[in-house]
Scaffold this active site. Sequence first.
Site, mmCIF file in Angstrom:
data_model
loop_
_atom_site.group_PDB
_atom_site.id
_atom_site.type_symbol
_atom_site.label_atom_id
_atom_site.label_comp_id
_atom_site.label_asym_id
_atom_site.label_seq_id
_atom_site.Cartn_x
_atom_site.Cartn_y
_atom_site.Cartn_z
ATOM 1 C CG ASP A 12 26.866 31.308 -47.109
ATOM 2 O OD1 ASP A 12 26.086 32.321 -47.366
ATOM 3 O OD2 ASP A 12 27.392 31.392 -46.036
ATOM 4 C CG HIS A 29 21.479 36.070 -55.066
ATOM 5 N ND1 HIS A 29 21.772 35.112 -54.131
ATOM 6 C CD2 HIS A 29 20.854 37.163 -54.671
ATOM 7 C CE1 HIS A 29 21.746 35.536 -53.167
ATOM 8 N NE2 HIS A 29 21.253 36.670 -53.284
ATOM 9 C CG LEU A 122 22.001 14.736 -61.126
ATOM 10 C CD1 LEU A 122 22.941 13.990 -59.695
ATOM 11 C CD2 LEU A 122 22.990 15.628 -61.629
HETATM 12 C C1 FPP Z 1 23.203 32.054 -50.123
HETATM 13 O O1 FPP Z 1 24.105 33.239 -50.390
HETATM 14 C C2 FPP Z 1 22.614 32.132 -51.404
HETATM 15 C C3 FPP Z 1 21.415 32.049 -51.549
HETATM 16 C C4 FPP Z 1 20.336 32.256 -50.288
HETATM 17 C C5 FPP Z 1 20.554 31.932 -52.508
HETATM 18 C C6 FPP Z 1 21.116 30.529 -53.823
HETATM 19 C C7 FPP Z 1 20.864 30.847 -55.077
HETATM 20 C C8 FPP Z 1 21.476 30.629 -56.072
HETATM 21 C C9 FPP Z 1 22.914 29.954 -56.210
HETATM 22 C C10 FPP Z 1 21.149 30.989 -57.233
HETATM 23 C C11 FPP Z 1 19.914 30.558 -57.840
HETATM 24 C C12 FPP Z 1 19.920 29.041 -57.877
HETATM 25 C C13 FPP Z 1 18.853 28.464 -58.608
HETATM 26 C C14 FPP Z 1 18.890 26.908 -58.537
HETATM 27 C C15 FPP Z 1 18.124 28.941 -59.684
HETATM 28 P P1 FPP Z 1 24.040 34.747 -49.142
HETATM 29 O O2 FPP Z 1 23.194 35.565 -50.213
HETATM 30 O O3 FPP Z 1 23.495 34.182 -48.071
HETATM 31 O O4 FPP Z 1 25.329 34.966 -49.362
HETATM 32 P P2 FPP Z 1 26.105 35.861 -48.283
HETATM 33 O O5 FPP Z 1 26.408 34.984 -46.968
HETATM 34 O O6 FPP Z 1 27.330 36.573 -48.755
HETATM 35 O O7 FPP Z 1 25.115 37.160 -47.934
#
Ligand code: FPP
Length: 224
Positions: A12, A29, A122
């Site tokens: 997050d 992201h 893994l």
């Molecule tokens: C949460 O942060 C994150 C996500 C919903 C997406 C996670 C994706 C990645 C780490 C990159 C892509 C991964 C792969 C494996 C290709 P948020 O957007 O909810 O953050 P916020 O709470 O600050 O809004």
Amino acid sequence: MNPINHVAIIMDGNGRWGLKYKKSRNAGHKAGLNTVEKIIRETIKNKIKYLTLYAFSTENWKRPKKEINFLFSLLENFLVNKIDDLHKKNIRLKIIGLKRFTKKLNNLLIESEKKTSRNKRLQINLALNYGSKYELINAFKSLQKNNKQISEKNICKYLLTKNIPDPDILIRTGNTKRLSNFLLWQLAYSEIFFEKKLWPDFNEKDYNKIINKFKKIKRNYGNI
Ligand code: FPP
């Protein structure tokens, strides 16, 4: 010292990181993907067998289309560019969630799973279009349909995490303390670590600190 088989992570804070440093959530992201790669390497170094990453929840469809499309294009590029490398490193990729994406992404996911299915070093479980309540309801429905008794063992057989041991550790970055519909059944006895840092800032040192802390915890499982 507690052995570690399985680490699950709620990654997050990408959006906030992107807005803070680059004026766009999507940049967060992109940076988050670098952290994913770092953490995969460190998981191997620590000889941990399962890593589950919450990449997209069933609730994330509520986000703006532009952000959703960006996330999936990031994932597509990751698979196209990195799957051979993961395969060479003897890493298995498994998707937990419903593959209801574009035909191109669905096929890429299926191919990546198939290609790496025999790898043993893994296993990375990518939770994509995943929701724990849906998973549980689905398991109960399957039990009913197949006339099976409702028991802990039988429920586990119908979960998307069938044959995967429960996580020993759950990490949630981003300074938020909630489970967000993630592995509600499987986390029953996991040790939970809430991390203040946003996911793109989380690094190997932070990860190892949690691992070392976990190793020293007395795990009672209801006993004393
Ligand atoms: C949460 O942060 C994150 C996500 C919903 C997406 C996670 C994706 C990645 C780490 C990159 C892509 C991964 C792969 C494996 C290709 P948020 O957007 O909810 O953050 P916020 O709470 O600050 O809004």
